[in-house]
Each structure stands twice: as C-alpha cells, then as structure tokens.
Design a protein around this motif. Structure first.
Motif, mmCIF file in Angstrom:
data_model
loop_
_atom_site.group_PDB
_atom_site.id
_atom_site.type_symbol
_atom_site.label_atom_id
_atom_site.label_comp_id
_atom_site.label_asym_id
_atom_site.label_seq_id
_atom_site.Cartn_x
_atom_site.Cartn_y
_atom_site.Cartn_z
ATOM 1 N N UNK A 30 0.819 -1.212 0.000
ATOM 2 C CA UNK A 30 0.000 0.000 0.000
ATOM 3 C C UNK A 30 0.853 1.263 0.000
ATOM 4 N N UNK A 31 2.092 1.158 0.451
ATOM 5 C CA UNK A 31 2.978 2.313 0.518
ATOM 6 C C UNK A 31 3.650 2.626 -0.825
ATOM 7 N N UNK A 32 3.493 1.750 -1.794
ATOM 8 C CA UNK A 32 4.144 1.936 -3.096
ATOM 9 C C UNK A 32 3.140 2.529 -4.073
ATOM 10 N N UNK A 33 3.450 3.698 -4.640
ATOM 11 C CA UNK A 33 2.539 4.292 -5.632
ATOM 12 C C UNK A 33 2.301 3.323 -6.795
ATOM 13 N N UNK A 34 1.135 3.391 -7.412
ATOM 14 C CA UNK A 34 0.755 2.380 -8.412
ATOM 15 C C UNK A 34 1.554 2.380 -9.716
ATOM 16 N N UNK A 35 2.064 3.505 -10.162
ATOM 17 C CA UNK A 35 2.676 3.546 -11.490
ATOM 18 C C UNK A 35 4.169 3.818 -11.461
ATOM 19 N N UNK A 36 4.870 3.269 -10.489
ATOM 20 C CA UNK A 36 6.313 3.489 -10.409
ATOM 21 C C UNK A 36 7.050 2.171 -10.596
ATOM 22 N N UNK A 37 8.312 2.268 -10.992
ATOM 23 C CA UNK A 37 9.138 1.063 -11.130
ATOM 24 C C UNK A 37 9.573 0.612 -9.742
ATOM 25 N N UNK A 38 9.688 -0.703 -9.585
ATOM 26 C CA UNK A 38 9.987 -1.279 -8.271
ATOM 27 C C UNK A 38 11.032 -2.376 -8.416
ATOM 28 N N UNK A 39 11.939 -2.431 -7.433
ATOM 29 C CA UNK A 39 12.855 -3.565 -7.286
ATOM 30 C C UNK A 39 12.526 -4.230 -5.954
ATOM 31 N N UNK A 40 12.415 -5.541 -5.961
ATOM 32 C CA UNK A 40 12.061 -6.265 -4.744
ATOM 33 C C UNK A 40 12.564 -7.701 -4.841
ATOM 34 N N UNK A 100 8.110 -9.621 -5.017
ATOM 35 C CA UNK A 100 7.887 -9.335 -6.437
ATOM 36 C C UNK A 100 6.641 -10.037 -6.967
ATOM 37 N N UNK A 101 6.316 -11.171 -6.413
ATOM 38 C CA UNK A 101 5.130 -11.900 -6.860
ATOM 39 C C UNK A 101 3.864 -11.066 -6.715
ATOM 40 N N UNK A 102 3.857 -10.147 -5.761
ATOM 41 C CA UNK A 102 2.691 -9.299 -5.526
ATOM 42 C C UNK A 102 2.736 -8.015 -6.361
ATOM 43 N N UNK A 103 3.781 -7.850 -7.152
ATOM 44 C CA UNK A 103 3.971 -6.625 -7.930
ATOM 45 C C UNK A 103 4.034 -6.883 -9.437
ATOM 46 N N UNK A 104 3.624 -8.035 -9.865
ATOM 47 C CA UNK A 104 3.798 -8.429 -11.267
ATOM 48 C C UNK A 104 2.993 -7.598 -12.255
ATOM 49 N N UNK A 105 2.025 -6.855 -11.787
ATOM 50 C CA UNK A 105 1.233 -6.011 -12.690
ATOM 51 C C UNK A 105 1.965 -4.715 -13.045
ATOM 52 N N UNK A 106 3.129 -4.482 -12.478
ATOM 53 C CA UNK A 106 3.901 -3.268 -12.761
ATOM 54 C C UNK A 106 4.522 -3.350 -14.149
ATOM 55 N N UNK A 107 4.669 -2.187 -14.771
ATOM 56 C CA UNK A 107 5.315 -2.159 -16.076
ATOM 57 C C UNK A 107 6.809 -2.441 -15.934
ATOM 58 N N UNK A 108 7.418 -1.894 -14.878
ATOM 59 C CA UNK A 108 8.839 -2.145 -14.620
ATOM 60 C C UNK A 108 8.993 -2.753 -13.231
ATOM 61 N N UNK A 109 9.409 -3.994 -13.206
ATOM 62 C CA UNK A 109 9.639 -4.714 -11.960
ATOM 63 C C UNK A 109 10.981 -5.411 -12.073
ATOM 64 N N UNK A 110 11.834 -5.199 -11.088
ATOM 65 C CA UNK A 110 13.166 -5.794 -11.078
ATOM 66 C C UNK A 110 13.340 -6.644 -9.833
ATOM 67 N N UNK A 111 14.138 -7.679 -9.966
ATOM 68 C CA UNK A 111 14.569 -8.422 -8.784
ATOM 69 C C UNK A 111 15.771 -7.699 -8.195
ATOM 70 N N UNK A 112 15.889 -7.736 -6.878
ATOM 71 C CA UNK A 112 17.017 -7.061 -6.233
ATOM 72 C C UNK A 112 18.335 -7.564 -6.813
ATOM 73 N N UNK A 113 19.218 -6.616 -7.095
ATOM 74 C CA UNK A 113 20.527 -6.958 -7.634
ATOM 75 C C UNK A 113 20.550 -7.128 -9.137
#
Length: 127
Positions: free
Chosen positions: A46-56, A61-74
């Motif tokens: 809930x703390x992550x804005x909906x349209x931003x890129x995320x690394x996790x 990451x399984x809960x963020x797969x709807x993001x346009x840009x999703x990275x695994x840490x590292x």
C-alpha cells in the motif's frame, strides 16, 4: 471377487478422506487464516505508488507483477523509483555479505531516502 472389489472401493474412499489435501477430515484451514507476514506484505504494498518502477525480492515481487517495470534485487537495469528490501531474506545473492553490501549502497546513495519498517523491511524511495 465381489468382496475384493468392495475392499478396494472402501480403501480408496478412506485414503481420500484421510490423505487428500482437500480432505473433509483434515482440511488445511491454516491456509485461510491471517498471517503476520501476509499482513506486513499488504501494508508494504500500500505504501508503493501504483505507477512506479519497483525492485524487490522474489517473495515480494510476486505481488507486484502487474507493474510495467519490476526488477529483482541486484538485477536492476535502470534506477527503480522504489526499492523494497526484506532484510531477513538474502535469497538471490551469493552471500549474506554481498546482500548487505548491496543494501548499504542504497543506504549511502544520495539518490534515495529510506525508511525502516517493522525492523525487517527497508523502503527506499528515489528522490
């Protein structure tokens, strides 16, 4: 011959009742109970804005797969807007030391602010 058939039917029925993962006798109700980890994930997401890129990490990451840009840490190919770290999980890194150096690089970076949540998660946000 008839009694052997009935013995087989009863055996199959008893096996289903006692050993099936959806057995009415031993149904896995624990899968539907609230868990502290699941509640923490919901709060973090809930703390992550909906349209931003995320690394996790993979568990987040399984809960963020709807993001346009999703990275695994590292494995970021660009600077993510948000980096979400579970400090208790160094999966994906060669060693705990490598993981800690990775996290420390974000802590030391002037490009990110960070917030520690529940003494377990770090939420880095790009300035």
């Amino acid at each position: 011959r008839q009694s052997a058939w009935w013995l087989g039917v009863v055996s199959v029925g008893a096996s289903f009742l006692f050993f099936s993962p959806v057995s009415p006798v031993v149904f896995p109700t624990f899968l539907f109970q609230k868990s502290e980890v699941a509640e923490s994930y919901r709060m973090l997401l809930k703390k992550i804005p909906p349209n931003v890129s995320v690394a996790a990490q993979t568990n987040l990451a399984a809960h963020l797969t709807h993001r346009e840009e999703l990275f695994l840490l590292g494995r970021e190919t660009s600077m993510p807007a948000v980096v979400l770290v579970d400090v208790s999980d160094s999966f994906g890194f060669q060693s705990r030391e490598e993981f800690e150096a990775y996290v420390q690089a974000y802590v030391d970076s002037p490009r990110y602010t960070h917030r520690i949540i529940q003494n377990r998660y770090i939420l880095f946000t790009r300035r």
